[in-house]
Design an enzyme around this catalytic site. Structure first.
Site, PDB file in Angstrom:
ATOM      1  NE  ARG A 258      -1.683  -1.858   2.546  1.00  0.00           N
ATOM      2  CZ  ARG A 258      -2.003  -3.692   2.466  1.00  0.00           C
ATOM      3  NH1 ARG A 258      -3.436  -3.882   2.247  1.00  0.00           N
ATOM      4  NH2 ARG A 258      -1.064  -4.669   2.947  1.00  0.00           N
ATOM      5  CB  THR A 259       3.626   2.744   2.026  1.00  0.00           C
ATOM      6  OG1 THR A 259       3.223   2.080   3.328  1.00  0.00           O
ATOM      7  CG2 THR A 259       4.583   3.897   1.963  1.00  0.00           C
TER       8      THR A 259
ATOM      9  CE  LYS B 251      28.749  -2.811  -9.129  1.00  0.00           C
ATOM     10  NZ  LYS B 251      28.394  -2.038  -9.827  1.00  0.00           N
TER      11      LYS B 251
ATOM     12  NE  ARG C 164       7.512   0.618   4.397  1.00  0.00           N
ATOM     13  CZ  ARG C 164       6.681   0.281   4.563  1.00  0.00           C
ATOM     14  NH1 ARG C 164       6.094  -1.336   3.776  1.00  0.00           N
ATOM     15  NH2 ARG C 164       5.266   0.830   5.120  1.00  0.00           N
TER      16      ARG C 164
ATOM     17  CG  HIS D 115       4.133   3.691   8.106  1.00  0.00           C
ATOM     18  ND1 HIS D 115       4.213   5.335   7.396  1.00  0.00           N
ATOM     19  CD2 HIS D 115       3.715   3.192   7.823  1.00  0.00           C
ATOM     20  CE1 HIS D 115       3.769   4.133   6.231  1.00  0.00           C
ATOM     21  NE2 HIS D 115       3.615   2.646   6.493  1.00  0.00           N
TER      22      HIS D 115
HETATM   23  C1  NCD Z   1       1.660  -1.478   7.752  1.00  0.00           C
HETATM   24  C2  NCD Z   1       4.002  -0.769   8.344  1.00  0.00           C
HETATM   25  O1  NCD Z   1       4.074  -1.436   7.597  1.00  0.00           O
HETATM   26  O2  NCD Z   1       3.889  -0.500   8.984  1.00  0.00           O
HETATM   27  N1  NCD Z   1       1.193  -1.329   6.770  1.00  0.00           N
HETATM   28  C3  NCD Z   1       1.139  -0.131   5.629  1.00  0.00           C
HETATM   29  O3  NCD Z   1       1.974   1.141   6.101  1.00  0.00           O
HETATM   30  N2  NCD Z   1      -0.054   0.234   5.965  1.00  0.00           N
HETATM   31  C4  NCD Z   1       1.637  -2.383   8.754  1.00  0.00           C
HETATM   32  C5  NCD Z   1       2.357  -3.307   9.016  1.00  0.00           C
HETATM   33  O4  NCD Z   1       2.988  -4.070   8.381  1.00  0.00           O
HETATM   34  O5  NCD Z   1       1.300  -4.701  10.108  1.00  0.00           O
END
Ligand code: NCD
Length: 324
Positions: A57-58, A86, A107, A140
């Site tokens: 989703r993100t 490398k 991320r 997040h």
């Molecule tokens: C979450 C995450 O990756 O922190 N999902 C998200 O970004 N919607 C929650 C999760 O992985 O449980």
């Protein structure tokens, strides 16, 4: 605003404005003329999506948000395909990305790395904002923004977020979405927070200290009994067992104790929002999807609109959108 690193950086005014901007982008997108216009706003900008931790989703909502505003995108999702193999340092790798883009959306499994990247990029003469799309078990912030937006709209008929109660349920120790949202909710008046988790996975003391600092009233519990009837929103989460030590015998986590079912949801208020950052496992059985209080699929879609609003804000095209 340049970087977006922690939920704590946003104040109430920012949240209210971002909510308005998100509404505007949604409504402008409704027809072709509006969508075409939005896609001209950042067509001269490039985004790098650096996602080396799993994401559905993100990642996709950021990609879609970039597309809404006409941005060009590049992505690195597998560190095995970049020069890190490398022996290039993490920071040099990201610095290289920054040479080819105007924003880095990232991320990363290590908490604090997004901050280090931002600090490094601050030395550059050309500003490159960093947006944290999830940093280890810590933060997040953009999920918290979309969660607040979802709460704003679902609680609007009962007067908004001020004065309401929310329960966070599940693995609160390692769930970064809960940590970020809990902090962001301190921007609202008299919001009461319940943390429901086994003792071993209870919310971090750093978050509780932050709530204390902001005079927020909260309660910790290891069971759901008696809590669901009191809240205006329940935020379910899954067990984050990818963080368990390899070979660990398992945490003995009893998922049934931290799940919704027909029985315990009977006392849930008629307007209460049922939320989940997703992915879900068994915390919310699929039969809840038809319940009008289920907001988790809205959250997923709101992620795209909220992130488009954030990008518009980062690149300073928000006024144009609001005055259209
Ligand atoms: C979450 C995450 O990756 O922190 N999902 C998200 O970004 N919607 C929650 C999760 O992985 O449980």
């Amino acid at each position: 605003m340049l970087h977006c690193l922690d939920a704590q950086q946003f104040d109430r005014e920012f949240l209210d404005e971002l909510g308005q901007l998100t509404d505007s982008i949604r409504s402008i997108s409704e027809d072709k003329a509006g969508s075409d216009w939005l896609a001209t706003l950042l067509s001269h900008r490039r985004a790098m999506l650096y996602f080396v931790q799993p994401s559905t989703r993100t990642f996709l909502s950021f990609l879609s948000a970039c597309q809404i505003l006409g941005m060009m995108t590049a992505e690195v999702r597998d560190p095995r395909t970049s020069s890190e193999v490398k022996g290039e340092s993490e920071l040099d790798t990201v610095r290289t990305f920054s040479s080819y883009c105007d924003v880095i959306i990232m991320r990363y499994p290590r908490a604090g790395f997004a901050h280090e990247v931002a600090q490094m990029l601050d030395q550059n003469s050309r500003p490159v904002p960093v947006i944290n799309g999830g940093s280890g078990k810590d933060q997040h912030p953009t999920q918290a923004l979309l969660d607040v937006y979802t709460l704003m709209s679902s609680l609007a008929p009962v007067g908004g977020i001020d004065g309401k109660s929310i329960a966070f349920v599940g693995d609160l120790l390692r769930g970064r979405t809960v940590r970020s949202l809990s902090c962001l909710l301190t921007r609202y008046r008299d919001v009461r927070q319940f943390f429901v988790a086994p003792d071993s996975l209870q919310i971090g003391v750093d978050i509780l200290a932050y709530l204390d600092e902001h005079n927020v009233s909260y309660e910790l519990s290891d069971k759901l009994d008696g809590i669901l009837s009191q809240v205006d929103a329940v935020y379910m989460t899954r067990l984050q067992d990818e963080w368990d030590d390899p070979g660990a015998a398992g945490s003995g986590y009893d998922v049934n104790k931290y799940s919704l079912n027909r029985e315990n949801s009977r006392n849930l208020k008629p307007h209460a929002a049922i939320m989940h950052p997703l992915p879900r496992r068994h915390e919310i059985p699929a039969y809840f999807d038809a319940d009008p209080r289920a907001m988790y699929w809205e959250q997923a879609r709101n992620g795209m609109w909220t992130r488009a609003a954030l990008l518009a804000r980062v690149f300073g095209v928000h006024e144009e959108i609001l005055s259209r």
